[in-house]
Design a protein around this motif. Structure first.
Motif, PDB file in Angstrom:
ATOM      1  N   GLY A  19       0.851  -1.186   0.000  1.00 59.07           N
ATOM      2  CA  GLY A  19       0.000   0.000   0.000  1.00 59.07           C
ATOM      3  C   GLY A  19       0.880   1.227   0.000  1.00 59.07           C
ATOM      4  O   GLY A  19       2.095   1.117   0.209  1.00 59.07           O
ATOM      5  N   ILE A  20       0.289   2.374  -0.232  1.00 59.74           N
ATOM      6  CA  ILE A  20       1.054   3.615  -0.150  1.00 59.74           C
ATOM      7  C   ILE A  20       1.622   3.734   1.269  1.00 59.74           C
ATOM      8  O   ILE A  20       0.916   3.461   2.246  1.00 59.74           O
ATOM      9  CB  ILE A  20       0.178   4.836  -0.540  1.00 59.74           C
ATOM     10  N   ALA A  21       2.925   4.021   1.352  1.00 59.95           N
ATOM     11  CA  ALA A  21       3.633   4.193   2.634  1.00 59.95           C
ATOM     12  C   ALA A  21       3.723   2.922   3.481  1.00 59.95           C
ATOM     13  O   ALA A  21       3.968   2.987   4.681  1.00 59.95           O
ATOM     14  CB  ALA A  21       3.025   5.336   3.459  1.00 59.95           C
ATOM     15  N   GLY A  23       6.040   0.747   2.866  1.00 62.81           N
ATOM     16  CA  GLY A  23       7.487   0.516   2.980  1.00 62.81           C
ATOM     17  C   GLY A  23       8.158  -0.021   1.720  1.00 62.81           C
ATOM     18  O   GLY A  23       9.278  -0.514   1.781  1.00 62.81           O
ATOM     19  N   LYS A  24       7.506   0.106   0.567  1.00 66.76           N
ATOM     20  CA  LYS A  24       8.075  -0.421  -0.685  1.00 66.76           C
ATOM     21  C   LYS A  24       9.436   0.210  -1.000  1.00 66.76           C
ATOM     22  O   LYS A  24      10.376  -0.484  -1.361  1.00 66.76           O
ATOM     23  CB  LYS A  24       7.135  -0.132  -1.875  1.00 66.76           C
ATOM     24  N   SER A  25       9.525   1.535  -0.888  1.00 63.16           N
ATOM     25  CA  SER A  25      10.779   2.207  -1.243  1.00 63.16           C
ATOM     26  C   SER A  25      11.889   1.808  -0.282  1.00 63.16           C
ATOM     27  O   SER A  25      13.053   1.675  -0.688  1.00 63.16           O
ATOM     28  CB  SER A  25      10.616   3.730  -1.208  1.00 63.16           C
ATOM     29  N   THR A  26      11.527   1.619   0.975  1.00 66.21           N
ATOM     30  CA  THR A  26      12.507   1.193   1.984  1.00 66.21           C
ATOM     31  C   THR A  26      13.068  -0.178   1.592  1.00 66.21           C
ATOM     32  O   THR A  26      14.281  -0.400   1.624  1.00 66.21           O
ATOM     33  CB  THR A  26      11.811   1.141   3.374  1.00 66.21           C
ATOM     34  N   ARG A 159       5.432  11.248   6.296  1.00 67.19           N
ATOM     35  CA  ARG A 159       6.362  11.360   5.162  1.00 67.19           C
ATOM     36  C   ARG A 159       5.992  12.500   4.228  1.00 67.19           C
ATOM     37  O   ARG A 159       6.846  13.258   3.796  1.00 67.19           O
ATOM     38  CB  ARG A 159       6.393  10.039   4.367  1.00 67.19           C
ATOM     39  N   ASN A 190       6.395  -5.513   7.565  1.00 58.16           N
ATOM     40  CA  ASN A 190       7.090  -4.261   7.911  1.00 58.16           C
ATOM     41  C   ASN A 190       6.340  -3.523   9.022  1.00 58.16           C
ATOM     42  O   ASN A 190       6.185  -2.315   8.992  1.00 58.16           O
ATOM     43  CB  ASN A 190       7.250  -3.393   6.652  1.00 58.16           C
ATOM     44  N   THR A 192       7.303  -3.879  12.215  1.00 57.31           N
ATOM     45  CA  THR A 192       8.246  -3.561  13.297  1.00 57.31           C
ATOM     46  C   THR A 192       9.364  -2.678  12.768  1.00 57.31           C
ATOM     47  O   THR A 192       9.226  -2.077  11.704  1.00 57.31           O
ATOM     48  CB  THR A 192       8.793  -4.866  13.902  1.00 57.31           C
ATOM     49  N   ASP A 193      10.477  -2.622  13.477  1.00 61.28           N
ATOM     50  CA  ASP A 193      11.571  -1.751  13.076  1.00 61.28           C
ATOM     51  C   ASP A 193      12.131  -2.169  11.705  1.00 61.28           C
ATOM     52  O   ASP A 193      12.275  -3.369  11.455  1.00 61.28           O
ATOM     53  CB  ASP A 193      12.663  -1.849  14.148  1.00 61.28           C
TER      54      ASP A 193
END
Ligand code: ADP
Length: 212
Positions: A19-21, A23-26, A159, A190, A192-193
């Motif tokens: 979903g948006i935000a 964590g895909k880019s991470t 963000r 994603n 957790t940390d």
């Protein structure tokens, strides 16, 4: 086992969605650090509306001055993306119009880049709307970056500096993670940390496409 077909050629093509935000880019950044080429649908979607393109002309024709950038940006034919977002995230029929304009261009860019990278053993395709746009067939496997809806909302507001209502509108414009989970081959938790991600990602990279 997800019902829709995957690409079954010799190259490993990892579709990264979520979903948006969520964590895909991470996740994509980590995969890039491991040396994998990363292709990003958002980059191609922006290119599709770059100054001077047929996409930008169509958007300007439909919405007029409201979506034109200001000052020198206007003269250069730049689209004001925030203004365009205001329109499409508040009117489903306009979002659908824009998606029908942009999705075929994004798919074509993926196909060009995949042809260019044909000799790479593995590539990553970051595609936020992978299921919504029916792009599963470009990928040999699909990884879903997963978190809770309230984490998504909080990460997005933080963000992008959005109000809760604006962030909600963007989340509502996509299928919920709940609907996407059963369609993915692998889930990447994603919640957790982010320091927890490399262990899972390393495991998935080592595993063959569907047994991780
Ligand atoms: P996406 O590419 O899916 O839109 P991002 O990777 O940009 O999402 O992540 C959204 C925001 O949440 C970013 O600001 C990122 O730094 C942050 N973030 C990512 N993973 C986590 C996590 N596990 N815990 C807290 N914040 C995270």
């Amino acid at each position: 086992m997800p019902a829709s077909p995957r690409w079954s050629g010799p190259q490993r093509r990892i579709g990264l969605t979520g979903g948006i935000a969520s964590g895909k880019s991470t996740v994509a950044r980590w995969l890039e650090q491991q040396g994998l080429p990363v292709l990003d649908a958002d980059v191609y979607a922006r290119e599709a509306l770059a100054p001077g393109t047929a996409g930008a002309a169509a958007v300007l024709e439909r919405y007029g001055e409201v979506v034109r950038g200001e000052g020198s940006a206007a003269a250069a034919g730049v689209i004001n993306r925030a203004a365009l977002g205001q329109i499409v995230f508040n009117a489903p029929q306009e979002r659908s119009w824009l998606e029908q304009l942009v999705h075929p261009l994004v798919r074509a860019r993926f196909e060009d880049e995949l042809a260019r990278l044909a000799s790479a053993p593995a590539v990553v395709l970051v595609v936020p709307l992978l299921f919504e746009a029916g792009l599963e067939g470009l990928c040999s496997e699909v990884w879903l970056v997963d978190c809770e809806p309230e984490q998504q909302l909080e990460r997005l507001m933080q963000r992008d500096g959005l109000s809760e209502a604006a962030a909600e509108a963007r989340i509502q414009a996509q299928w919920p993670l709940e609907r996407k989970r059963p369609l993915a081959d692998q889930l990447i938790d994603n919640r957790t940390d982010p320091s927890q991600l490399p262990a899972r990602l390393g495991h998935l990279l080592k595993a063959s496409a569907l047994d991780g």
